[in-house]
Design an enzyme around this catalytic site. Structure first.
Site: not given
Length: 78
Positions: A12-14, A39
């Protein structure tokens, strides 16, 4: 020239963007990174990263894998 494939599925981000940035810093000019991400934020973050670094986003593909969107980016180091 080298070509590196990065499996960033499930991150997932980042994290996908940070890992692509780190990989790009280790490559020589002309080398290619192929980043495979699930993502949805990577669709925004990775092209922004490439603009900031001055590298080239050669291709961007969207597909499906196990019911999830799969984003694939082909980036050439400047």
């Amino acid at each position: 020239m080298a070509e590196k494939i990065m499996n960033l599925r499930g991150l997932k981000c980042p994290l996908p963007t940070l890992r692509v940035k780190k990989m790009l810093s280790t490559l020589r000019s002309g080398d290619v990174v192929i980043a495979e991400c699930t993502d949805p934020m990577a669709a925004i973050d990775i092209p922004n990263l490439v603009r900031q670094t001055g590298d080239t986003l050669e291709a961007r593909d969207t597909g499906k894998e196990q019911g999830r969107d799969l984003l694939t980016f082909r980036i050439r180091k400047k």
